[in-house]
Design an enzyme around this catalytic site. Structure first.
Site, PDB file in Angstrom:
ATOM      1  N   ARG A 261       0.837  -1.200   0.000  1.00 13.50           N
ATOM      2  CA  ARG A 261       0.000   0.000   0.000  1.00 13.50           C
ATOM      3  C   ARG A 261       0.871   1.249   0.000  1.00 13.50           C
ATOM      4  O   ARG A 261       1.837   1.347   0.759  1.00 13.50           O
ATOM      5  CB  ARG A 261      -0.920   0.014   1.231  1.00 13.50           C
ATOM      6  CG  ARG A 261      -1.898  -1.150   1.236  1.00 13.50           C
ATOM      7  CD  ARG A 261      -2.861  -1.095   2.375  1.00 13.50           C
ATOM      8  NE  ARG A 261      -3.703  -2.289   2.402  1.00 13.50           N
ATOM      9  CZ  ARG A 261      -4.618  -2.558   3.323  1.00 13.50           C
ATOM     10  NH1 ARG A 261      -4.832  -1.694   4.298  1.00 13.50           N
ATOM     11  NH2 ARG A 261      -5.325  -3.675   3.265  1.00 13.50           N
ATOM     12  N   ARG A 276       2.162   1.163  10.177  1.00 14.76           N
ATOM     13  CA  ARG A 276       1.668   1.535   8.841  1.00 14.76           C
ATOM     14  C   ARG A 276       2.821   1.423   7.848  1.00 14.76           C
ATOM     15  O   ARG A 276       3.596   2.348   7.663  1.00 14.76           O
ATOM     16  CB  ARG A 276       1.112   2.962   8.879  1.00 14.76           C
ATOM     17  CG  ARG A 276       0.118   3.282   7.774  1.00 14.76           C
ATOM     18  CD  ARG A 276      -0.489   4.658   7.973  1.00 14.76           C
ATOM     19  NE  ARG A 276      -1.269   4.746   9.198  1.00 14.76           N
ATOM     20  CZ  ARG A 276      -2.538   4.370   9.307  1.00 14.76           C
ATOM     21  NH1 ARG A 276      -3.170   3.903   8.250  1.00 14.76           N
ATOM     22  NH2 ARG A 276      -3.184   4.471  10.451  1.00 14.76           N
ATOM     23  N   GLU A 348      -6.430  -0.828  15.703  1.00 17.37           N
ATOM     24  CA  GLU A 348      -7.059  -1.773  14.773  1.00 17.37           C
ATOM     25  C   GLU A 348      -6.076  -2.868  14.357  1.00 17.37           C
ATOM     26  O   GLU A 348      -4.931  -2.597  14.010  1.00 17.37           O
ATOM     27  CB  GLU A 348      -7.541  -1.033  13.526  1.00 17.37           C
ATOM     28  CG  GLU A 348      -8.164  -1.950  12.474  1.00 17.37           C
ATOM     29  CD  GLU A 348      -8.152  -1.347  11.081  1.00 17.37           C
ATOM     30  OE1 GLU A 348      -8.186  -2.122  10.116  1.00 17.37           O
ATOM     31  OE2 GLU A 348      -8.095  -0.106  10.964  1.00 17.37           O
ATOM     32  N   SER A 351     -10.343  -5.912  10.225  1.00 13.48           N
ATOM     33  CA  SER A 351     -11.657  -5.424   9.805  1.00 13.48           C
ATOM     34  C   SER A 351     -12.391  -6.568   9.139  1.00 13.48           C
ATOM     35  O   SER A 351     -11.839  -7.228   8.245  1.00 13.48           O
ATOM     36  CB  SER A 351     -11.529  -4.254   8.819  1.00 13.48           C
ATOM     37  OG  SER A 351     -11.144  -3.074   9.467  1.00 13.48           O
ATOM     38  N   ARG A 390       0.941  -6.300  12.625  1.00 11.55           N
ATOM     39  CA  ARG A 390       0.331  -5.652  13.793  1.00 11.55           C
ATOM     40  C   ARG A 390       0.151  -6.642  14.944  1.00 11.55           C
ATOM     41  O   ARG A 390       0.210  -6.252  16.118  1.00 11.55           O
ATOM     42  CB  ARG A 390      -1.000  -5.016  13.405  1.00 11.55           C
ATOM     43  CG  ARG A 390      -0.833  -3.811  12.491  1.00 11.55           C
ATOM     44  CD  ARG A 390      -2.077  -2.968  12.385  1.00 11.55           C
ATOM     45  NE  ARG A 390      -1.846  -1.787  11.552  1.00 11.55           N
ATOM     46  CZ  ARG A 390      -2.673  -0.761  11.453  1.00 11.55           C
ATOM     47  NH1 ARG A 390      -3.803  -0.755  12.139  1.00 11.55           N
ATOM     48  NH2 ARG A 390      -2.380   0.269  10.683  1.00 11.55           N
TER      49      ARG A 390
END
Length: 424
Positions: A261, A276, A348, A351, A390
């Site tokens: 990403r 990130r 987070e 999801s 994560r």
């Protein structure tokens, strides 16, 4: 993508759904283009019918030796041919314009999704585990990893720039162990089929799941292909342009892949550490269901992701995302947020979303009940099970010791060759 009939039948409801996401009303514009397109299609059908009829009459006129009439009919056919070409081009332009609008619009959220402008409007559904009380000040993962000599951001930057990391030794093995543990649990206990899919995809695959055209800036392009931002793209598109047997549903897939990403919209956020990254590992879950199965499957998928955190004995909470924080393709989303003592907050880590028929329409994926001719769109769901990097961060911070070492969670020790503590 959306069912145009639903927009025609209730444009106000469509605009209200967009407004819930903070988007402007679009039904009037959509219906205006749709009306013009249907008018062009009607004219084209009438012109084609007249052309077919005139072609037949030419033969009769010639049989009757009425050359004037035959010539007039041939002139009419030639004119109709030219008009049909014009109408076909007009229809293509109108259809393209309509598709461009619809492809850029987010999915409509469910009625039970709370309204809110951003993550502040998310609602906690449940909480599991109690954060550990430390007798010392807990450190963040990057301080722990660098002190151990097993996490190197400086050399990663030399290789690739910012937002990359080099893991070394037992810390690299711990990340590998986490990915394998997640896959084994999803396959052996949760009933997912393990897949191995490409990391490079065509633009059509990204359009199918909704990353294109809206989020192109967040993607890395490689020639005529794109690097996947998530294996949701590949797993969901496996049956694109297919009609599935309804009795075979639900289908459940999982895979462990590298994801890429650009993080174009996150300048200044989480610049230190592994939260990130441009490149990271993730275990993905994807389900393809009938409309009737989707809600139960959403709850099931979320529980599968939660089970990973429970087995690792990591405190977490499950949040229902509000309308201002939910993803582009989702109708409803649960986020799992794991406790990070180094940051003293929940972050987070997964999801899990149900997308209804939004993605299925874009990728033309349908199902057919046994013994019936009629087909209908499937529903698609996706969830992180989990983001491996994560999860590594969460393990490091929650299992850290005062001397800077990290205790390996019991469930991971078989994957670590029996190693119980990671030291410098």
């Amino acid at each position: 993508m959306f069912d145009l009939k639903l927009i025609r039948d209730n444009p106000e409801a469509f605009d209200r759904a967009l407004a819930k996401r903070g988007a402007e009303a679009r039904s009037e514009e959509i219906l205006s283009i749709d009306s013009a397109r249907r008018a062009v299609m009607t004219e084209a059908q009438e012109a084609q019918a007249r052309r077919n009829e005139a072609s037949k009459l030419i033969g009769r006129a010639k049989a009757d030796k009425d050359e004037a009439k035959a010539q007039a009919l041939m002139d009419e056919v030639a004119g109709l041919k030219g008009r049909l070409s014009e109408l076909e081009e007009m229809e293509r332009d109108l259809a393209g314009g309509l598709d461009s609008i619809l492809m850029a619009l987010p999915n409509m959220v469910r009625d039970d999704v709370p309204e809110g402008p951003d993550e502040s409007g998310n609602v906690e559904v449940r909480r599991h585990g109690t954060p550990r009380e430390f007798s010392f000040q807990p450190k963040e993962h990057f301080d722990l990893g660098e002190a151990l000599g097993l996490m190197d951001f400086e050399r990663a930057a030399k290789l690739s720039g910012s937002r990359f990391v080099v893991l070394k030794g037992k810390l690299a093995r711990l990340e590998r162990a986490l990915g394998q543990f997640m896959l084994d649990l999803h396959v052996n206990e949760h009933g997912y089929t393990e897949m191995l899919t490409p990391a490079l995809v065509k633009d059509t695959a990204l359009m199918g799941t909704g990353q294109l055209p809206k989020f192109e800036d967040d993607l890395f392009k490689a020639g005529d292909h794109y690097l996947i931002p998530t294996s949701e793209v590949t797993l969901t598109n496996i049956h694109a342009d297919e009609i599935l047997a309804e009795e075979d549903l639900p289908l459940r897939f999982t895979t462990l892949t590298q994801c890429f990403r650009a993080e174009a919209g996150s300048a200044g956020r989480d610049t230190r550490g592994m939260i990130r990254q441009h490149q990271f590992e993730k275990v993905e879950m994807v389900s393809v269901t009938t409309p009737e199965q989707a809600d139960e499957e959403h709850e099931r998928m979320t529980r599968c992701a939660e089970e990973i955190l429970k087995r690792l004995e990591l405190p977490f909470r499950t949040m229902k995302l509000c309308s201002g924080d939910i993803g582009f393709a989702a109708e409803r989303t649960y986020d799992l947020e794991v406790w990070l003592p180094g940051q003293n907050q929940y972050r987070e880590i997964s999801s899990c979303s149900t997308c209804g028929e939004f993605q299925a329409r874009r990728m033309k994926m349908r199902c057919r009940p046994k013994g019936e001719k009629q087909t209908r769109f499937v529903h698609t769901l996706n969830g992180s099970g989990l983001a491996v990097g994560r999860t590594l961060i969460a393990v490091m911070e929650n299992y850290q010791n005062e001397d800077g070492s990290i205790t390996v969670p019991a469930v991971l020790r078989p994957y670590m060759g029996g190693v119980e503590v990671i030291t410098a």
